[in-house]
Design a protein around this motif. Structure first.
Motif, PDB file in Angstrom:
ATOM      1  N   ALA A 112     -89.831 -31.036  88.909  1.00 36.65           N
ATOM      2  CA  ALA A 112     -88.866 -30.180  89.611  1.00 36.65           C
ATOM      3  C   ALA A 112     -87.963 -29.450  88.630  1.00 36.65           C
ATOM      4  CB  ALA A 112     -88.030 -31.023  90.578  1.00 36.65           C
ATOM      5  N   GLU A 113     -87.518 -30.137  87.596  1.00 37.29           N
ATOM      6  CA  GLU A 113     -86.665 -29.502  86.600  1.00 37.29           C
ATOM      7  C   GLU A 113     -87.380 -28.360  85.896  1.00 37.29           C
ATOM      8  OE1 GLU A 113     -85.352 -32.614  84.005  1.00 37.29           O
ATOM      9  OE2 GLU A 113     -83.807 -33.295  85.400  1.00 37.29           O
ATOM     10  N   GLN A 114     -88.665 -28.519  85.669  1.00 37.74           N
ATOM     11  CA  GLN A 114     -89.444 -27.496  84.978  1.00 37.74           C
ATOM     12  C   GLN A 114     -89.785 -26.316  85.888  1.00 37.74           C
ATOM     13  OE1 GLN A 114     -92.805 -29.624  83.469  1.00 37.74           O
ATOM     14  NE2 GLN A 114     -91.621 -30.701  81.919  1.00 37.74           N
ATOM     15  N   SER A 115     -89.812 -26.538  87.186  1.00 38.63           N
ATOM     16  CA  SER A 115     -90.253 -25.487  88.106  1.00 38.63           C
ATOM     17  C   SER A 115     -89.110 -24.614  88.614  1.00 38.63           C
ATOM     18  CB  SER A 115     -90.986 -26.108  89.302  1.00 38.63           C
ATOM     19  OG  SER A 115     -90.071 -26.820  90.115  1.00 38.63           O
ATOM     20  N   GLY A 116     -87.884 -25.026  88.422  1.00 38.60           N
ATOM     21  CA  GLY A 116     -86.762 -24.216  88.883  1.00 38.60           C
ATOM     22  C   GLY A 116     -86.220 -24.701  90.205  1.00 38.60           C
ATOM     23  N   PHE A 117     -85.742 -23.760  91.004  1.00 36.56           N
ATOM     24  CA  PHE A 117     -85.055 -24.086  92.253  1.00 36.56           C
ATOM     25  C   PHE A 117     -86.027 -24.423  93.380  1.00 36.56           C
ATOM     26  CE2 PHE A 117     -82.050 -21.477  89.922  1.00 36.56           C
ATOM     27  CZ  PHE A 117     -80.925 -22.266  89.986  1.00 36.56           C
ATOM     28  N   THR A 118     -85.499 -25.095  94.395  1.00 39.87           N
ATOM     29  CA  THR A 118     -86.295 -25.467  95.563  1.00 39.87           C
ATOM     30  C   THR A 118     -85.561 -25.045  96.828  1.00 39.87           C
ATOM     31  OG1 THR A 118     -87.355 -27.275  96.741  1.00 39.87           O
ATOM     32  CG2 THR A 118     -85.275 -27.790  95.688  1.00 39.87           C
ATOM     33  N   ASN A 119     -86.305 -24.874  97.882  1.00 38.13           N
ATOM     34  CA  ASN A 119     -85.725 -24.567  99.184  1.00 38.13           C
ATOM     35  C   ASN A 119     -85.528 -25.825 100.022  1.00 38.13           C
ATOM     36  OD1 ASN A 119     -85.689 -21.807  98.649  1.00 38.13           O
ATOM     37  ND2 ASN A 119     -87.773 -21.533  99.411  1.00 38.13           N
TER      38      ASN A 119
END
Length: 74
Positions: A53-60
């Motif tokens: 998650a940290e590597q992929s950026g933001f989440t909805n």
């Protein structure tokens, strides 16, 4: 279920025995060790998810949705 012979240090063996005899939550050292391993596997899976998650950026996803998914990991 697989059987495993494991050598424990005296302090670890004493701690396990105290946990088994103290509260009645675990009926044997084996049961407690399996629970500790399950907890470690959950923590490892959660850490892997967090790193991804940290590597992929933001989440909805909302925080409750993320918590629900984390509990389903293992």
């Amino acid at each position: 279920m697989a059987r495993q012979s494991t050598s424990l240090s005296q302090p670890n063996d004493e701690w396990l025995q105290q946990q088994v005899s103290a509260g009645g939550e675990y009926s044997s050292k084996s049961e407690l060790i399996n629970e500790l391993i399950r907890n470690a596997r959950r923590a490892e899976a959660l850490n892997q998810k967090l790193a991804t998650a940290e590597q992929s950026g933001f989440t909805n996803q909302s925080p409750p949705d993320m918590l629900h998914l984390a509990k389903m990991i293992v």
